[in-house]
Design a protein around this motif. Sequence first.
Motif, mmCIF file in Angstrom:
data_model
loop_
_atom_site.group_PDB
_atom_site.id
_atom_site.type_symbol
_atom_site.label_atom_id
_atom_site.label_comp_id
_atom_site.label_asym_id
_atom_site.label_seq_id
_atom_site.Cartn_x
_atom_site.Cartn_y
_atom_site.Cartn_z
ATOM 1 N N VAL A 154 -10.897 -5.567 0.671
ATOM 2 C CA VAL A 154 -10.191 -4.314 0.946
ATOM 3 C C VAL A 154 -8.936 -4.296 0.072
ATOM 4 O O VAL A 154 -8.207 -5.277 0.002
ATOM 5 C CB VAL A 154 -9.798 -4.213 2.437
ATOM 6 N N CYS A 155 -8.696 -3.169 -0.571
ATOM 7 C CA CYS A 155 -7.654 -3.036 -1.573
ATOM 8 C C CYS A 155 -6.750 -1.856 -1.256
ATOM 9 O O CYS A 155 -7.156 -0.965 -0.519
ATOM 10 C CB CYS A 155 -8.349 -2.699 -2.898
ATOM 11 N N GLY A 156 -5.602 -1.796 -1.861
ATOM 12 C CA GLY A 156 -4.758 -0.618 -1.787
ATOM 13 C C GLY A 156 -5.506 0.624 -2.245
ATOM 14 O O GLY A 156 -5.312 1.730 -1.700
ATOM 15 N N ALA A 174 -10.308 -11.365 -5.573
ATOM 16 C CA ALA A 174 -11.448 -10.755 -6.266
ATOM 17 C C ALA A 174 -11.043 -9.647 -7.215
ATOM 18 O O ALA A 174 -11.663 -9.443 -8.253
ATOM 19 C CB ALA A 174 -12.451 -10.220 -5.239
ATOM 20 N N CYS A 175 -9.998 -8.922 -6.866
ATOM 21 C CA CYS A 175 -9.513 -7.845 -7.719
ATOM 22 C C CYS A 175 -8.277 -8.327 -8.486
ATOM 23 O O CYS A 175 -8.137 -8.094 -9.676
ATOM 24 C CB CYS A 175 -9.110 -6.661 -6.839
ATOM 25 N N ALA A 176 -7.390 -8.992 -7.784
ATOM 26 C CA ALA A 176 -6.123 -9.419 -8.374
ATOM 27 C C ALA A 176 -6.339 -10.478 -9.450
ATOM 28 O O ALA A 176 -5.659 -10.487 -10.483
ATOM 29 C CB ALA A 176 -5.201 -9.970 -7.281
ATOM 30 N N GLY A 236 -15.823 -0.045 -1.124
ATOM 31 C CA GLY A 236 -15.900 -1.462 -1.491
ATOM 32 C C GLY A 236 -16.230 -1.688 -2.950
ATOM 33 O O GLY A 236 -17.372 -1.579 -3.362
ATOM 34 N N HIS A 237 -15.216 -2.030 -3.758
ATOM 35 C CA HIS A 237 -15.457 -2.318 -5.185
ATOM 36 C C HIS A 237 -15.410 -3.815 -5.459
ATOM 37 O O HIS A 237 -15.722 -4.249 -6.559
ATOM 38 C CB HIS A 237 -14.464 -1.566 -6.061
ATOM 39 N N GLU A 238 -15.031 -4.608 -4.483
ATOM 40 C CA GLU A 238 -14.952 -6.061 -4.665
ATOM 41 C C GLU A 238 -15.959 -6.733 -3.744
ATOM 42 O O GLU A 238 -16.058 -6.378 -2.578
ATOM 43 C CB GLU A 238 -13.594 -6.614 -4.246
ATOM 44 N N GLY A 239 -16.627 -7.746 -4.252
ATOM 45 C CA GLY A 239 -17.553 -8.409 -3.364
ATOM 46 C C GLY A 239 -18.006 -9.778 -3.837
ATOM 47 O O GLY A 239 -17.950 -10.109 -5.023
#
Lengths: 369, 369, 369, 369
Positions: C43-45, C165-167, C64-67
């Motif tokens: 979960v992201c900003g 995952a995103c950072a 959901g773009h990260e997984g």
Amino acid sequence: MNGLTSTRAAVLATFGESVGIREFPVPPPDEGQIVVAVRYGGVCGTDVHLRAGFLRVPLPLVLGHEGVGTVVTCGNGAGEDYFGSPLRPGDQVMWSSSISCGRCVACGRREPTLCLRRSTYGVTLGLADHPGLSGSWAGHMVLRAGTTVVKLPDAVPPLAAASLACAGPTMVHALHDRRPVRPGDVVVVQGSGPVGLAAAALSHLAGAAQVILVGGPAERLDLAARSGFGDHHLDVEGPDGPEPALAAVMDLTGGKGADLVIECTGSPPAVAQGLRMAARGGAYLVVGQYTDRGDTEVNPHLIVYKQLDVLGSWGFTGAHLAEYVNLLPALTRRFDLEKLVVTYPLEAADQALDDVEAGAVMKAVLVAG
Amino acid sequence: MNGLTSTRAAVLATFGESVGIREFPVPPPDEGQIVVAVRYGGVCGTDVHLRAGFLRVPLPLVLGHEGVGTVVTCGNGAGEDYFGSPLRPGDQVMWSSSISCGRCVACGRREPTLCLRRSTYGVTLGLADHPGLSGSWAGHMVLRAGTTVVKLPDAVPPLAAASLACAGPTMVHALHDRRPVRPGDVVVVQGSGPVGLAAAALSHLAGAAQVILVGGPAERLDLAARSGFGDHHLDVEGPDGPEPALAAVMDLTGGKGADLVIECTGSPPAVAQGLRMAARGGAYLVVGQYTDRGDTEVNPHLIVYKQLDVLGSWGFTGAHLAEYVNLLPALTRRFDLEKLVVTYPLEAADQALDDVEAGAVMKAVLVAG
Amino acid sequence: MNGLTSTRAAVLATFGESVGIREFPVPPPDEGQIVVAVRYGGVCGTDVHLRAGFLRVPLPLVLGHEGVGTVVTCGNGAGEDYFGSPLRPGDQVMWSSSISCGRCVACGRREPTLCLRRSTYGVTLGLADHPGLSGSWAGHMVLRAGTTVVKLPDAVPPLAAASLACAGPTMVHALHDRRPVRPGDVVVVQGSGPVGLAAAALSHLAGAAQVILVGGPAERLDLAARSGFGDHHLDVEGPDGPEPALAAVMDLTGGKGADLVIECTGSPPAVAQGLRMAARGGAYLVVGQYTDRGDTEVNPHLIVYKQLDVLGSWGFTGAHLAEYVNLLPALTRRFDLEKLVVTYPLEAADQALDDVEAGAVMKAVLVAG
Amino acid sequence: MNGLTSTRAAVLATFGESVGIREFPVPPPDEGQIVVAVRYGGVCGTDVHLRAGFLRVPLPLVLGHEGVGTVVTCGNGAGEDYFGSPLRPGDQVMWSSSISCGRCVACGRREPTLCLRRSTYGVTLGLADHPGLSGSWAGHMVLRAGTTVVKLPDAVPPLAAASLACAGPTMVHALHDRRPVRPGDVVVVQGSGPVGLAAAALSHLAGAAQVILVGGPAERLDLAARSGFGDHHLDVEGPDGPEPALAAVMDLTGGKGADLVIECTGSPPAVAQGLRMAARGGAYLVVGQYTDRGDTEVNPHLIVYKQLDVLGSWGFTGAHLAEYVNLLPALTRRFDLEKLVVTYPLEAADQALDDVEAGAVMKAVLVAG
Ligand SMILES: [Zn+2]
Ligand SMILES: [Zn+2]
Ligand SMILES: [Zn+2]
Ligand SMILES: [Zn+2]
Ligand SMILES: [Zn+2]
Ligand SMILES: [Zn+2]
Ligand SMILES: [Zn+2]
Ligand SMILES: [Zn+2]
């Protein structure tokens, strides 16, 4: 200077002969100069060449281009080190081995290592060059105006600093300026002498995923492994020659080769091997071919097909020395640098040179005091 | 497609034999595809190797990886060129010779030229690869989804664009990505074929102070000189061999050598010569050693002593083609590109290949129509 | 697929409303596609903004773009990961959040993050985009052809991989491509959320001499410190405002400022502060200003006087994700990544979004199954 | 020196007052020094600030940091220019305005422009600094040891060389070291004073596809256009303000913005405008914000969203001057540099300063002789 009147120094008077100990007065420093008491004077392959007469240098010559020592007196205008810290008597310091001219194309284009007017302590600055005391194989030295001087961090043992005095800054130049290690890189280092170990150490510090040290003989690789240098150690001097080691590199890299191969051998045939060990899109940093040993066979198609960066790196400047000193706290935390060194008294300079020539020691250092 | 039903193409059916002309139906374009009418199909050394059977490629094969042509029909989702301009029937275009996979390390690390899954028109895409018509030695081609397509600027004659269709983007890759010419650089180009001329032309455009073209034979150098390529022209194929030319380079550079030497010969011994002609702190861009012709002797000490950047460059991508097209207005203003080309009808493909193999023409181009 | 017929997914149907759980059939993979079972969906900003309706995206949308997940079935031509390893059912994998077009200037000039035709899982790919199941807040996803897929190294706990995952890939992009950390650098990181922690972690790995984390509130800095991120932790959200922290940076750097300042806050006024904290000759990497929050006051003279590199970095590609995965063994050895994560069941997606919006958790991750 | 006993110089004795002419003896050169007869002494905005007292400099002061002149006598060890050519009386030369210390971090890390111990002719070297005669607004000057001296190529008129004496090397620094123009780039230059024209000229030389000069007032843009600088000329000082010009930039670039924007205005609000005119993936080179004029509003999101390189560039070194001189033959072939200059006798120094302050001349140059 409190009545100090003289110091001892190891002097090369005739090519091919022994180094002798002489006594000299220690002059007060002129404008911009610093008098230092030398604690450790490193011995290099270059010194072996000098004694043998392979290079045209002025004789008589106090040898020693690498050193760690203590500030005795600072001349006017020489009261700060490279990082701007004040210099006071008793401070432990290292200094650059060479001084570039500062006003030629090489200096201006930012490669002072290529300056043709460089003067080098213990090499091009002989006894006749005023004010003398220009080599580190001595009790004292006079550092010229323009010398980069750097204070050692408190936590760093001076002998550890001396261990890679030449090799460390040489690799800082190669790896900071020519081709940095990227975190996650697989690095192959060819050569297990001081330059090779410096390459391995800096690669570890920079986040290499894997450092493969390819060298020999076995005892050198063992010493490297015990002191923390390299993740894998491959012997190219074994009875089967280098091929098994080269094959092992390909195995360790999943058949792809290394992102970065660093040549630290000085042996021309190593270059053909290094080109084979680099991955497509990789880099080959050539540092060891310092002496001209003539031609060798390489396959130039590999440079194109793999789209390699083949990058030479020559010597180092005061800035690279300073960056090496800056990294010493991290280096000493991670590697056992002192274990690399064998010390000799100043009088045993010839023995130290013989041992370096024979490859019997990893790093020889003279102790003046 | 207005009732178009068939086109002619030059097909290699058996290695070592003649290229034959066959007739094919022209399919409508699928999703992402574009059907083009080929106007000019370039002939390359690669094509000579293909006919001879030196590379394992699928037969039968429509040859031709370079081309200039006209849009006939755009499939769905293929209505824009690389720069985002709409594509319409009748537009003059060039297209990339290869398509990379886009999802491997080479593609991801930004060197799609190193992608092992590349497919190349006229080389790896044979007649059997659906939908066929994959070479530019034909009246029509089907450009696959993923092909970079670029509209020619109005002012650019298509034949001029075809003159450096392969050599131009190859040198854009080498000079834009690997080692740019800096304004004021002294540049030596080794080789006076199309790649050498492209190197010279791009060096002039980028502000080189002096471009020294080292090649041969004399007629090629004359053609280069008359067409505007190079400030000095040195013949290495004369009766005295290359040494006088190498000495002349040192004379022209005040004994210092060139800031940048660009190898465009394909001849391994040129590499040893190029290392000698580079200045200290200079760069050596190796582009011509595309084919593996085995080992050659070089002096690796020069790489260190001169602190050279020796940089390989392999192939090109659609982006490099697009940048070549973007430079064509400037190139055609300054150089007589059309003078470099000899055209042949499609039926004379074998003659064109023979002439390229013999070095009898600077650039051979087939005219389909 | 062994009889698998359906999966659950969290769907945003109306901007500003709750996320609901729906049931979907899982299709077999087409050519180039891979069906994965999602284990963790980050979960992201960005997801908070999506729910609020700040971005124009197609609804209904599986978020959901990260997984991180497990391979279920590979379609034809999708049997290898980015590094060339075979993919088999049961393999743990991560995948890129976006797919670039591969044939525009941005893609060709090697900045696919700037591609205007990118599609992004959980953001631009809605339920209507065939074959659906395009978000990671679900039991299963269908990865499109062109998605970068990377196997997790065995030693890496999937939850640790999910933590950044995103950072992580965002900072790999910024630090590998835009301005690498050099060994010995003093680095200031502005911001103590996931992006700031990734910046700190990668700086440590790359040999930074000192990493100063400037953020807040105090509990975040404590968590960062306990998990191994940063050498110094300065709170800019304290009662005295940011000035004491800025002064402390100057103290810690001997009045010189940092070699590299990395902005990871998203707050415009941080930019003026960052310019002040950079040393002369240093760099300022701006990563956090992802959302347009309007103008802020800066002193442009500092850019010139300090001769700064101020470098923006936008998003990441599959290659950056792959390099993040490649670094995970080193990251998990050194940092306690799992401690950063709070997990929620899929049904609690709204709670997770609320907690992220409130800054109540460092990293929220949904567990589908 | 043949009986030469005295020279005249323009001396600033009191801030805010007129510059006076005084007579001085010309000393023979010491070790490393060169006595030159000044032919042209340039007038800069910096000189206006000095007269006004905005900078703390030692008074009395011979003004003039830019100059072109003739060698009178070379001291020992000063017989060669930067490129290694012998210097003889009568040779036409230019010299660097500043001398860096050569042993600090800035000098060592290769940015001597950031050296805090720099001394600058006509600015920090006053009459009291032995041996005096340290400014170019004089009949003669004594160039200190360490000054970069470069012979003018024969074909270059000295007045042409003087036209961009400060602006040229400043832009060489910015464009050769900080962000080179790539062939095919679209370049916007903000500012139509000497620095802006130097930016335009070097961009043309480097193969820019298009140079858009954004400045004013109209007469300046006309002079620029007539002298060959820029392909398009947009007036931001017209009655409608800068917006129409900014819109025109977007039109000229197909809505994409420029690959490179070069700020040469010194006006803080120009920075916000420049960020808007840069393309995604482009660069913004900030050169003109030499003086601290306080804060300005910018949108930092643009730096991230466009993934910009925003690069400051400060001053220049002797190396940059030498590269400017090296480019003068190409510059004078293409641009009418002499047309930019208005000359004044030494006695009219105050008038020249007034005209520079009023923007009434493009470039003012004092003629001593
Ligand atoms: Zn020099
Ligand atoms: Zn040494
Ligand atoms: Zn690929
Ligand atoms: Zn070709
Ligand atoms: Zn794209
Ligand atoms: Zn995210
Ligand atoms: Zn300095
Ligand atoms: Zn000036």
